[in-house]
Scaffold this active site. Structure first.
Site, PDB file in Angstrom:
ATOM      1  CG  ASP A  57      -1.888   1.159   1.263  1.00  0.00           C
ATOM      2  OD1 ASP A  57      -1.965   1.881   0.249  1.00  0.00           O
ATOM      3  OD2 ASP A  57      -2.570   1.343   2.295  1.00  0.00           O
ATOM      4  CE  LYS A  61      -0.521   3.801   3.465  1.00  0.00           C
ATOM      5  NZ  LYS A  61      -1.339   4.449   4.504  1.00  0.00           N
ATOM      6  CG  ASP A  75      -2.508  -2.616   3.739  1.00  0.00           C
ATOM      7  OD1 ASP A  75      -3.085  -2.748   4.840  1.00  0.00           O
ATOM      8  OD2 ASP A  75      -2.855  -1.766   2.895  1.00  0.00           O
ATOM      9  CG  ASP A 123      -3.431   5.752   2.066  1.00  0.00           C
ATOM     10  OD1 ASP A 123      -3.228   4.534   1.861  1.00  0.00           O
ATOM     11  OD2 ASP A 123      -2.860   6.418   2.954  1.00  0.00           O
ATOM     12  NE  ARG A 174     -11.982   3.031   3.975  1.00  0.00           N
ATOM     13  CZ  ARG A 174     -11.943   4.004   4.875  1.00  0.00           C
ATOM     14  NH1 ARG A 174     -12.906   4.918   4.930  1.00  0.00           N
ATOM     15  NH2 ARG A 174     -10.953   4.067   5.755  1.00  0.00           N
TER      16      ARG A 174
HETATM   17  N1  BES Z   1      -3.262   0.161   5.142  1.00  0.00           N
HETATM   18  C1  BES Z   1      -3.681   1.388   5.678  1.00  0.00           C
HETATM   19  C2  BES Z   1      -3.994   1.314   7.176  1.00  0.00           C
HETATM   20  C3  BES Z   1      -2.850   1.001   8.098  1.00  0.00           C
HETATM   21  C4  BES Z   1      -2.198   2.004   8.761  1.00  0.00           C
HETATM   22  C5  BES Z   1      -2.491  -0.302   8.370  1.00  0.00           C
HETATM   23  C6  BES Z   1      -1.186   1.733   9.647  1.00  0.00           C
HETATM   24  C7  BES Z   1      -1.474  -0.593   9.243  1.00  0.00           C
HETATM   25  C8  BES Z   1      -0.815   0.434   9.888  1.00  0.00           C
HETATM   26  C9  BES Z   1      -4.953   1.883   4.979  1.00  0.00           C
HETATM   27  O1  BES Z   1      -5.114   1.497   3.668  1.00  0.00           O
HETATM   28  C10 BES Z   1      -4.942   3.377   5.016  1.00  0.00           C
HETATM   29  O2  BES Z   1      -4.049   3.946   4.471  1.00  0.00           O
HETATM   30  N2  BES Z   1      -5.939   3.971   5.671  1.00  0.00           N
HETATM   31  C11 BES Z   1      -6.051   5.382   5.794  1.00  0.00           C
HETATM   32  C12 BES Z   1      -7.501   5.746   5.626  1.00  0.00           C
HETATM   33  C13 BES Z   1      -7.750   7.223   5.544  1.00  0.00           C
HETATM   34  C14 BES Z   1      -7.194   7.758   4.220  1.00  0.00           C
HETATM   35  C15 BES Z   1      -9.222   7.472   5.638  1.00  0.00           C
HETATM   36  C16 BES Z   1      -5.566   5.789   7.187  1.00  0.00           C
HETATM   37  O3  BES Z   1      -5.841   5.063   8.141  1.00  0.00           O
HETATM   38  O4  BES Z   1      -4.886   6.789   7.283  1.00  0.00           O
HETATM   39 ZN    ZN Z   2      -4.153  -0.296   3.138  1.00  0.00          ZN
HETATM   40 ZN    ZN Z   3      -4.195   2.821   2.263  1.00  0.00          ZN
END
Ligand code: BES
Ligand code: ZN
Ligand code: ZN
Length: 495
Positions: free
Chosen positions: A260, A267, A278, A337, A341
């Site tokens: 990811d 990121k 991920d 990101d 979902r």
């Molecule tokens: N894979 C990440 C979530 C994640 C964060 C997993 C830290 C493990 C450790 C996910 O896809 C993500 O980036 N989520 C975002 C969502 C936001 C953009 C609404 C997040 O949590 O920042």
């Molecule tokens: Zn993710």
């Molecule tokens: Zn993500």
């Protein structure tokens, strides 16, 4: 993998693992499964060495002719240690026994579940991941060879089944860890499927794989949208287990993002490397169905792993693009990101469709490293569970108590749902930032029929250990959720 046996009478082991507990007086006390030993001499030495009996403290003391003793902390003294304490203490000792041929674990326990926990912990702690070492591989120690567990339950009829279950738990937890630890250069959606194919065949689990052409044609807009920026095309892996005698049926769905980057919502470089984890949810549900099959649990299970690589490129999804999820709901992708979902939505709809064909699902469970907000809320060792059905969640929490894993129920407050409204599509993929874990849960809830008992497990923090090893947990992939998914299947059969 280490081998394991049980005995009610250990004879002069080369390496002996014992417990050390904290007394109220501040002193320490050696505790075992009834091993006769001049404990006073050792308690004195241990005190001098600074042992306090704290969990995760392991001390080694030399005995005669090459023999040695390993003392693993049990925390506050008790006449009946929590099973998870025993699992963790056994694992912490096993981690200090790399390179050893064999060791006998004599830890205090009252019931056969305590015995099971010691078996599991010692095996789970015996893990190394050296697949990608080159010139330094030869200097690495292998995990403990043979584990002997001292228990008065060793001769009981149930002992064989307990050992077998522990072996299977450890084998498949190690599979999850291996998959998570494998770098994204070597784990793509396609290669994930190819790794699972032979393992599934071996235990009588059927494999169906949809490639990018099939996914597109059949309308999986979430998986296609997330995967379209990558040179490694997406997949939907479907494993199914259909034992002859089964009255129950569960579907497991796991997030399988092999890497990811955040897509066009790129990121920051610092910490991005952890995003190879991920796909932990996908690994957990696939390994769980294999464990369930190998243990011949009479329950029909489908495991679904939507797999994609979330990359940045000229073909990647743009913020404001609209995609159509399997089944027809449209999503405005405001943030690429928030990709997990999207692939889960496709898979949840499909899993429910297949699950309710010729029968009815008892429940559906999705497992995902979904939000950073999960880590903020519950830290790195406790996962979250959310639901549309309290009864199913209570049933699940019973399984959690038996597996020893840590899950905490979180709400899905309706008032947060409005923040996901989109001016152009049926729903947007991000909403209110505060309570981000719950907002993600609410998004998924929109893709599950209210009548279908559903659990959403957010394992973002606990799936990957970036800090020091502890208990039976190594650095890197942890294998979290595997034990609980297996236990849930066992408990659902008994329902
Ligand atoms: N894979 C990440 C979530 C994640 C964060 C997993 C830290 C493990 C450790 C996910 O896809 C993500 O980036 N989520 C975002 C969502 C936001 C953009 C609404 C997040 O949590 O920042
Ligand atoms: Zn993710
Ligand atoms: Zn993500």
């Amino acid at each position: 993998m280490s081998t394991i046996i049980a005995t009610d009478q250990p004879t002069a082991p080369e390496v002996l693992v014992l417990g050390v507990a904290k007394l109220a007086t501040g002193k320490i006390q050696i505790q075992s499964a009834g091993y006769k030993l001049p404990v006073e001499r050792f308690e004195k030495s241990l005190s001098r060495l600074g042992a306090t009996g704290a969990l995760d403290q392991v001390f080694k003391i030399n005995g005669d002719d090459g023999k040695f003793f390993v003392f693993t902390g049990l925390g506050e003294v008790s006449d009946s240690y929590p099973h998870e304490t025993l699992r963790s203490a056994a694992g912490a000792a096993a981690r200090q026994l790399l390179g050893e041929k064999s060791a006998t674990f004599s830890l205090p326990h009252k019931d056969s579940q305590g015995f099971a926990a010691i078996c599991e912990g010692s095996l789970l702690g015996s893990y190394v991941f050296d697949e990608f070492r080159g010139s330094t591989k030869k200097d690495r120690k292998s995990p403990l060879g043979k584990i002997e567990v001292h228990s008065r339950f060793a001769k009981e009829k149930s002992s064989k089944a307990i050992l077998k279950r522990a072996e299977i738990i450890s084998k498949y937890t190690h599979l999850v860890r291996d998959l998570v630890n494998t770098p994204p250069s070597h784990l793509t959606p396609a290669s994930f499927c190819e790794k699972l194919r032979p393992l599934s065949r071996k235990v009588g689990v059927q494999v169906e794989i949809l490639n990018e052409v099939q996914l597109k044609r059949q309308g999986y807009g979430g998986i296609i949208g997330v995967g379209q920026g990558s040179a490694n095309p997406p997949r939907l892996l479907h494993l199914s287990y259909r034992p002859r005698k089964s009255k129950h049926r569960l579907a497991y769905v796991g997030k399988g993002i092999t890497f990811d980057t955040g897509g066009l919502a790129l990121k920051p470089a610092q910490g991005m490397e952890a995003m190879k984890s991920d796909m932990s949810g996908a690994a957990a549900v696939c390994a769980a169905i294999l464990a369930i099959a190998e243990l011949n649990i009479p329950i029909q299970i489908d495991a679904w792993a939507p797999l994609a690589e979330n990359m940045v490129s000229d073909t990647a999804t743009r913020p404001s693009d609209v995609i159509t999820i399997y089944g027809g709901k449209t999503v405005e992708v405001l943030n690429p990101d928030a990709e997990g979902r999207l692939i889960l939505a496709d898979a949840l709809v499909k899993a429910a469709e297949v699950g309710n064909r010729n029968g009815k699902l008892d429940g559906i469970v999705d497992v995902a490293t979904l939000t950073g907000a999960q880590v903020v809320a519950l830290g790195t060792r406790t996962s979250a569970v959310m639901t549309n059905n309290e009864i199913f969640q209570n049933h699940f929490m019973g399984s959690v108590a038996r597996s020893g894993e840590k899950f905490w129920p979180m709400p899905l407050p309706e008032d947060l749902r409005a923040s996901l409204d989109s001016p152009v599509a049926d729903i947007a993929n991000i909403g209110e930032r505060m309570g981000g874990m719950l907002v993600a849960g609410l998004f998924l809830k929109d893709f599950v029929d209210n009548e279908l008992p559903w659990l959403h497990l957010d394992i973002a923090g606990p799936a990957y250990n970036e800090k020091l090893p502890h208990g039976y947990t190594s650095v890197g992939g942890t294998g979290v959720a595997l034990r609980t998914l297996l236990t849930l299947a066992e408990d659902t059969v008994k329902r």
